[in-house]
Design an enzyme around this catalytic site. Structure first.
Site, PDB file in Angstrom:
ATOM      1  N   GLU A 274       0.865  -1.184   0.000  1.00 18.39           N
ATOM      2  CA  GLU A 274       0.000   0.000   0.000  1.00 18.39           C
ATOM      3  C   GLU A 274       0.896   1.227   0.000  1.00 18.39           C
ATOM      4  O   GLU A 274       1.457   1.612   1.027  1.00 18.39           O
ATOM      5  CB  GLU A 274      -0.929   0.006   1.221  1.00 18.39           C
ATOM      6  CG  GLU A 274      -1.926  -1.150   1.246  1.00 18.39           C
ATOM      7  CD  GLU A 274      -3.079  -1.008   0.236  1.00 18.39           C
ATOM      8  OE1 GLU A 274      -3.203   0.068  -0.391  1.00 18.39           O
ATOM      9  OE2 GLU A 274      -3.848  -1.982   0.081  1.00 18.39           O
TER      10      GLU A 274
HETATM   11 ZN    ZN Z   1      -6.168  -1.197  -3.727  1.00 19.17          ZN
END
Ligand code: ZN
Length: 306
Positions: A274
């Site tokens: 992320e």
């Molecule tokens: Zn995503």
């Protein structure tokens, strides 16, 4: 910003039906070209890699070839490394980080692992800079048998023949400010649920599999990425995006139960990156570099600990 204002589509407390989904779809604007930015970037790779069209995504009269890049000299004695990006089409560095990995680093792994890279799983959403597909379905909650998402079903089919040989799978994502301003409110509205505001972490983090955590593997990836961009700190409650931080920059989800892409195989080593592209401290180049660094570190660790 008034977070309590209702989402402009639907009736608060009532899940969307076909009319609301059509209204949502009508508001989606094509903002960039999958052909120009992704397919064109894959073309030059054909000189050194096999490029396979593993499906065609079709919405109305729009068609998108689904493309994967594979090692040319595959050796069945070697494990498979699976790299996926663009499951969420708006998460740009997932797509371009995967391509950057292939361009700049894949040669380092020749003869050590069979690479399978699907850089842009959701091209319609890549063009709209959106999270969902054209049917208001999140492909990254749809990696399960009889998937309602064409994008997820196609990847499952691509992976099926090598599923048992995947040693490591890294799925490349971003967490963006628009998650909080648009996509989470839209999700709550679609499902007829209240929107609970939360914060967006400033920095990179990883999602491990709570069913099979691999803390040393996650740590190796975090350490490599920390050389490129900053790692997200835990919030005051010791959490990132609502989940307890189990190690610096690492949270865990039950990948399979949630239908997440990273649960598509039984690989020993699985992670979801992320990247935070909206940080004042991160450039788009850095985000792509962070993704490529994460892939390299994940593969190196897995190959050293097969
Ligand atoms: Zn995503």
């Amino acid at each position: 910003m008034n977070h309590t204002a209702p989402y402009p589509i639907g009736t608060p407390g009532t899940p969307w039906g076909a009319a609301e989904k059509a209204q949502w779809l009508a508001g989606q604007v094509r903002r960039r070209s999958y052909a120009d930015e992704v397919v064109a970037a894959i073309e030059p790779l054909r000189s050194k890699f096999d490029v396979v069209e593993y499906g065609t995504l079709q919405y109305g009269d729009e068609r998108f070839p689904l493309l994967a890049i594979r090692s040319r000299d595959r050796n069945d004695a070697l494990p498979v490394a699976l790299v996926t990006g663009g499951v969420h089409g708006y998460e740009t560095s997932g797509v371009h980080g995967a391509l950057q990995f292939v361009r700049d680093h894949a040669a380092d792994f020749a003869g050590r692992v069979n690479l399978l890279v699907a850089p842009c799983i959701s091209p319609w959403a890549y063009e709209r800079i959106h999270r969902w597909n054209a049917e208001a379905i999140d492909p990254n909650r749809s990696f399960r048998a009889d998937s309602p998402a064409q994008e997820s079903a196609a990847l499952i089919k691509l992976v099926e023949p090598v599923r048992d040989r995947v040693l490591v799978h890294i799925d490349l994502h971003e967490t963006t400010d628009t998650d909080e301003t648009e996509f989470r409110p839209a999700l709550a509205a679609r499902d007829g649920k209240p929107f609970e505001p939360d914060g967006i972490p400033d920095g990179f983090y990883l999602v491990d599999d709570s069913e099979n955590p691999q803390p040393e593997f996650q740590k190796a990836v975090i350490e490599a990425v920390a050389k490129v961009t900053h790692i997200a700190p835990a919030d005051a409650q010791g959490r990132i995006i609502g989940s307890p931080v189990v190690a610096p920059g690492v949270i865990e989800y039950s990948l399979r139960k949630l239908g997440l892409c990273a649960g598509v195989t039984d690989a020993r080593y699985k992670t979801t990156t992320e990247v935070y592209p909206d940080s004042p401290r991160a450039t788009p180049e850095q985000c792509n570099l962070a993704q490529a660094a994460a892939v390299c570190a994940a593969l190196e660790y897995a190959l050293a600990h097969p």
